[in-house]
Design an enzyme around this catalytic site. Sequence first.
Site, short mmCIF file in Angstrom:
data_model
loop_
_atom_site.label_atom_id
_atom_site.label_comp_id
_atom_site.label_asym_id
_atom_site.label_seq_id
_atom_site.Cartn_x
_atom_site.Cartn_y
_atom_site.Cartn_z
N TYR A 113 0.82 -1.22 0.00
CA TYR A 113 0.00 0.00 0.00
C TYR A 113 0.85 1.26 0.00
O TYR A 113 0.42 2.30 -0.54
CB TYR A 113 -0.98 0.00 1.18
CG TYR A 113 -2.27 -0.69 0.83
CD1 TYR A 113 -3.22 -0.07 0.03
CD2 TYR A 113 -2.53 -1.99 1.26
CE1 TYR A 113 -4.39 -0.69 -0.33
CE2 TYR A 113 -3.71 -2.63 0.90
CZ TYR A 113 -4.64 -1.98 0.11
OH TYR A 113 -5.80 -2.61 -0.25
N HIS A 169 -15.13 2.90 -1.27
CA HIS A 169 -14.07 1.93 -0.97
C HIS A 169 -12.98 2.52 -0.08
O HIS A 169 -11.92 1.91 0.09
CB HIS A 169 -13.45 1.39 -2.26
CG HIS A 169 -14.38 0.50 -3.03
ND1 HIS A 169 -14.09 0.02 -4.29
CD2 HIS A 169 -15.61 0.01 -2.72
CE1 HIS A 169 -15.10 -0.73 -4.72
NE2 HIS A 169 -16.03 -0.74 -3.78
N CYS A 177 -6.80 3.38 12.95
CA CYS A 177 -6.09 2.70 14.03
C CYS A 177 -6.83 1.41 14.40
O CYS A 177 -8.04 1.42 14.63
CB CYS A 177 -5.96 3.60 15.24
SG CYS A 177 -5.13 2.81 16.64
N THR A 261 -15.76 2.04 -15.06
CA THR A 261 -15.85 0.92 -14.14
C THR A 261 -16.20 -0.36 -14.90
O THR A 261 -16.97 -0.33 -15.87
CB THR A 261 -16.90 1.16 -13.04
OG1 THR A 261 -17.05 -0.03 -12.26
CG2 THR A 261 -18.23 1.58 -13.60
N SER A 262 -15.62 -1.46 -14.47
CA SER A 262 -15.83 -2.74 -15.14
C SER A 262 -17.20 -3.34 -14.83
O SER A 262 -17.62 -4.30 -15.47
CB SER A 262 -14.74 -3.74 -14.72
OG SER A 262 -14.76 -3.91 -13.31
N ASN A 286 -16.89 4.06 -21.10
CA ASN A 286 -15.86 3.07 -20.79
C ASN A 286 -15.07 2.72 -22.06
O ASN A 286 -15.52 3.01 -23.17
CB ASN A 286 -16.50 1.80 -20.21
CG ASN A 286 -15.56 1.05 -19.28
OD1 ASN A 286 -14.39 1.41 -19.12
ND2 ASN A 286 -16.07 0.00 -18.65
#
Length: 320
Positions: A113, A169, A177, A261-262, A286
């Site tokens: 990340y 998301h 935390c 977006t898929s 798309n």
Amino acid sequence: MWIQPRRLPSLKMPITMLLQRRAIVSLSLRLFSSHAASGPLADKASSSSDMSEFRKVFSNAKHIAIITGAGVSAESGVPTFRGEHEKWRKWQSQDLASPEAFSRYPSRVWEFYHHRREVALNKKPNAAHEAIAECEARLKKQGRKVVVITQCVDDLHQQAGSKHVLKIHGSLTETRCLSCGDVDVNKHSPICAALKNKGSPDPNVADANIPVDKLPRCSESDCNGLLRPNVVFFGETLDSHLLTKVEKELEICDLCLVVGTSSIVYPAAMFGPQVASRGIPVAEFNLRATPKSEYFTYHFQGPCGTTLPAALAPHESEVV
């Protein structure tokens, strides 16, 4: 001639109820594989690509919901979880983005990340982000509303100037935390000293194996708990309060755009069809057809940075 969207009687139920009854709030659920866009369903698409007709609908819309996915950010150079970025070193990206992986290998997941954070922090909004933000600001002056419902975890929409953004998301620029639950905005680069210059996706690079006490820690007094990225890992459920806000926006919109977006990751994959089931025009932007294209009124193929600015530009009927 305006085309009536295909109705979906099975999607009449409110989104929150569908999510509860079908238990599809997990990000790991998919109706189709990543190759579904080339399958039979995609071939059935009967959407219109008439931009002039879409523009007429756009000119009359008072409340526009724009659902964006990773394809929008990909045009700014932010890696997705598919294609060439499907793997990080020798691991599948989706396997690293899980609560189990973070619990067992926090150093490895933080390296993964950290790399994604550093890449995202150095990218700029593209023409699609800017067109959405400009449209929101312009229509606000006319008493009209634009809301962005995004699957993206970067902050490129906000950088472009969008104000009304629902990030379903989570965000790479936030931490949470594990001890006290505090959520904080964090754009430090690097996020902690031990992660400096770490996270290369090169398969020949070995794990840094950073001690847990050297990973990002909570700054709240008397806490010092381990931090994690405030994103929704695969297998985790989405924030129910945020989903309620999304549902309200989708229930009152009179035009919906599904951009980059898929349409295979749930629950976001059902947002467009849910709106279409009410007879509301939905336009998809798309690179290619998706498993949901056949449900939508319009489909505009090509890079979002090319198609979207033309779609959202000031209409001749707008009063400046």
